[in-house]
Motif scaffolding. Structure first.
Motif, PDB file in Angstrom:
ATOM      1  N   SER A 296      -0.667 -47.326  29.779  1.00 13.10           N
ATOM      2  CA  SER A 296      -0.946 -46.510  30.955  1.00 13.10           C
ATOM      3  C   SER A 296       0.224 -45.557  31.183  1.00 13.10           C
ATOM      4  CB  SER A 296      -1.112 -47.403  32.187  1.00 13.10           C
ATOM      5  OG  SER A 296      -1.185 -46.613  33.350  1.00 13.10           O
ATOM      6  N   LEU A 297      -0.092 -44.320  31.500  1.00 10.36           N
ATOM      7  CA  LEU A 297       0.976 -43.360  31.809  1.00 10.36           C
ATOM      8  C   LEU A 297       1.702 -43.724  33.098  1.00 10.36           C
ATOM      9  CD1 LEU A 297      -0.624 -39.926  30.901  1.00 10.36           C
ATOM     10  CD2 LEU A 297       1.120 -41.188  29.654  1.00 10.36           C
TER      11      LEU A 297
ATOM     12  N   ARG B 125       7.530 -49.343  33.354  1.00  8.38           N
ATOM     13  CA  ARG B 125       8.507 -49.736  32.335  1.00  8.38           C
ATOM     14  C   ARG B 125       8.846 -48.606  31.383  1.00  8.38           C
ATOM     15  NH1 ARG B 125       5.032 -54.818  30.494  1.00  8.38           N
ATOM     16  NH2 ARG B 125       3.510 -53.153  30.721  1.00  8.38           N
ATOM     17  N   LEU B 126       8.066 -47.522  31.409  1.00  2.00           N
ATOM     18  CA  LEU B 126       8.294 -46.404  30.498  1.00  2.00           C
ATOM     19  C   LEU B 126       9.226 -45.374  31.125  1.00  2.00           C
ATOM     20  CD1 LEU B 126       4.656 -45.738  29.242  1.00  2.00           C
ATOM     21  CD2 LEU B 126       6.451 -47.058  28.114  1.00  2.00           C
TER      22      LEU B 126
ATOM     23  N   GLU C 218       9.163 -41.373  27.103  1.00  4.73           N
ATOM     24  CA  GLU C 218       8.139 -42.255  26.541  1.00  4.73           C
ATOM     25  C   GLU C 218       6.756 -41.915  27.094  1.00  4.73           C
ATOM     26  OE1 GLU C 218      11.018 -46.139  25.827  1.00  4.73           O
ATOM     27  OE2 GLU C 218       9.968 -45.889  27.738  1.00  4.73           O
ATOM     28  N   ARG C 219       6.684 -41.657  28.411  1.00  9.12           N
ATOM     29  CA  ARG C 219       5.407 -41.250  29.022  1.00  9.12           C
ATOM     30  C   ARG C 219       4.896 -39.952  28.428  1.00  9.12           C
ATOM     31  NH1 ARG C 219       7.884 -41.621  33.850  1.00  9.12           N
ATOM     32  NH2 ARG C 219       7.992 -43.773  34.488  1.00  9.12           N
ATOM     33  N   GLU C 220       5.795 -39.027  28.220  1.00  5.86           N
ATOM     34  CA  GLU C 220       5.412 -37.728  27.657  1.00  5.86           C
ATOM     35  C   GLU C 220       4.892 -37.892  26.230  1.00  5.86           C
ATOM     36  OE1 GLU C 220       4.787 -33.619  27.794  1.00  5.86           O
ATOM     37  OE2 GLU C 220       5.113 -35.113  29.362  1.00  5.86           O
TER      38      GLU C 220
END
Length: 64
Positions: free
Chosen positions: A32-33, A37-38, A42-44
């Motif tokens: 999930s975006l 924890r990201l 990392e999300r990108e």
């Protein structure tokens, strides 16, 4: 007396356990975006991979 058919009772696994088992057993990653924890990079990366593989998400209709 049981009210559920055999195999339909018991405890449900948490979503994180299902995701972990999917990764370990089948090498399938569900991310999930919004996962706290990201980090931003990392999300990108996840967002870019999702758009490359499946296209951009459709715009939500504000009127609905």
């Amino acid at each position: 007396m049981k009210f559920t058919p055999r195999g339909f009772g018991g405890n449900r696994r948490s979503v994180d356990l299902v995701k972990r088992d999917g990764w370990r057993e089948q090498r399938v990653l569900a991310v999930s975006l919004d996962d706290h924890r990201l980090t931003w990079p990392e999300r990108e990366l996840v967002r870019q991979l999702g758009e490359k593989l499946y296209g951009r998400p459709e715009a939500k209709d504000e009127r609905a």
